[in-house]
Motif scaffolding. Structure first.
Motif, PDB file in Angstrom:
ATOM      1  N   VAL A  75       0.860  -1.183   0.000  1.00 13.16           N
ATOM      2  CA  VAL A  75       0.000   0.000   0.000  1.00 13.16           C
ATOM      3  C   VAL A  75       0.898   1.235   0.000  1.00 13.16           C
ATOM      4  CG1 VAL A  75      -1.977  -1.093   1.137  1.00 13.16           C
ATOM      5  CG2 VAL A  75      -0.169  -0.057   2.533  1.00 13.16           C
ATOM      6  N   TYR A 110      -8.994  -5.340   1.877  1.00 13.43           N
ATOM      7  CA  TYR A 110      -7.651  -5.902   1.752  1.00 13.43           C
ATOM      8  C   TYR A 110      -7.753  -7.416   1.763  1.00 13.43           C
ATOM      9  CZ  TYR A 110      -2.684  -6.532   1.930  1.00 13.43           C
ATOM     10  OH  TYR A 110      -1.403  -6.898   1.597  1.00 13.43           O
ATOM     11  N   LYS A 146      -5.856 -10.817   2.057  1.00 13.66           N
ATOM     12  CA  LYS A 146      -4.597 -11.422   2.499  1.00 13.66           C
ATOM     13  C   LYS A 146      -4.562 -12.875   2.068  1.00 13.66           C
ATOM     14  CE  LYS A 146      -0.634 -11.516   4.303  1.00 13.66           C
ATOM     15  NZ  LYS A 146      -0.241 -12.346   3.152  1.00 13.66           N
ATOM     16  N   PRO A 205      -1.236  -9.455   7.644  1.00 14.41           N
ATOM     17  CA  PRO A 205      -0.837  -8.282   6.863  1.00 14.41           C
ATOM     18  C   PRO A 205       0.372  -7.605   7.517  1.00 14.41           C
ATOM     19  CG  PRO A 205      -3.203  -8.252   7.341  1.00 14.41           C
ATOM     20  CD  PRO A 205      -2.597  -9.324   8.198  1.00 14.41           C
ATOM     21  N   VAL A 253      -0.461  -2.169   6.653  1.00 16.12           N
ATOM     22  CA  VAL A 253      -1.818  -2.616   6.340  1.00 16.12           C
ATOM     23  C   VAL A 253      -2.616  -2.830   7.621  1.00 16.12           C
ATOM     24  CG1 VAL A 253      -3.195  -4.454   5.287  1.00 16.12           C
ATOM     25  CG2 VAL A 253      -1.120  -3.633   4.144  1.00 16.12           C
ATOM     26  N   TRP A 295     -12.199   0.207   6.159  1.00 17.46           N
ATOM     27  CA  TRP A 295     -11.441  -0.918   5.611  1.00 17.46           C
ATOM     28  C   TRP A 295     -11.955  -2.235   6.191  1.00 17.46           C
ATOM     29  CZ3 TRP A 295      -6.155  -1.179   3.309  1.00 17.46           C
ATOM     30  CH2 TRP A 295      -5.829   0.008   2.635  1.00 17.46           C
TER      31      TRP A 295
END
Length: 232
Positions: A101, A180, A182, A190, A194, A203
């Protein structure tokens, strides 16, 4: 209808999404798999990191896309995250697929504290490029021999400047709606950057029981997660 802009990681091009695209289209969504400058069929085009950010923004603006989900895999999470804030209200969500990121002022190699010098030396020794993947790099990632052959056979040298130039963010990334993904065979947690972002109410984390290239190892499962993101 959601418009998916799909950006594969280092060394890869739009072809990496070939098994994901039909699933998204069958559900009635638009798909825009994107090759970044200097890679795959765009080899020879000079590129820095901001070139890649602009590649993504241009794709959205050229097609006047709305309700956009930007999907960035691996390295491409860095330009995708920057592009996400630059397309304004066109953005519905950004999905990071086992990716890096962006951090304002930091580069891809900034996250390699023990290997940065080695990485930069490797790029310098390879004509300004990060050398393509080998089969050994893909071992232990839930891939068949055929899938590994596809990845390695399609990989092209990655422009080194995209890895060493710093990211530019105007506001905190945690303010953007994001998912996100993973991939657990590539590490069960992460990274710290993250993990901090995942504390944001905007998120959410999704785990996949596969390796770093789920568009090859589990394309249907990945497509389902993307479709879930479109429904949020």
């Amino acid at each position: 209808m959601t418009e998916f802009v799909l950006v594969a990681g280092a060394w890869l091009g739009s072809w990496a999404w070939d098994e994901v695209v039909p699933e998204l289209r069958a559900a009635g969504h638009g798909t825009h798999p994107l090759t970044l400058s200097g890679l795959a069929d765009k080899q020879g085009v000079p590129a820095g990191q901001q070139t890649h950010v602009q590649d993504i923004v241009d794709e959205v603006e050229r097609h006047d896309l709305r309700d956009v989900i930007l999907v960035g895999h691996s390295y491409s999470g860095i330009p995708t995250g920057q592009a996400a804030e630059r397309i304004g209200d066109r953005l519905a969500r950004v999905v990071f697929v086992d990716s890096n990121v962006p951090t304002d002022g930091e580069s891809f190699v900034s996250g390699w504290p023990d290997g940065r010098a080695m990485m930069e030396a490797s790029i310098a020794g390879n004509g300004g490029f990060w050398a393509p993947l080998t089969a050994a790099d893909c071992e232990g990632q839930g891939l068949t021999a055929e899938q590994i052959a596809r990845i390695v056979g399609g990989s092209t040298p990655h422009p080194g400047a995209t890895l060493t130039e710093p990211a530019v963010l105007a506001r905190p990334l945690g303010e953007l709606p994001a998912t996100y993904i993973k991939c657990l065979l590539d590490g069960d947690k992460p990274n710290d950057d993250v993990a901090k972002l995942l504390t944001s109410e905007h998120w959410r984390l999704v785990e996949m029981d596969t390796g770093h290239w789920p568009m090859f190892s589990q394309p249907r499962e990945l497509a389902r997660i993307l479709l879930d993101a479109a429904a949020e």
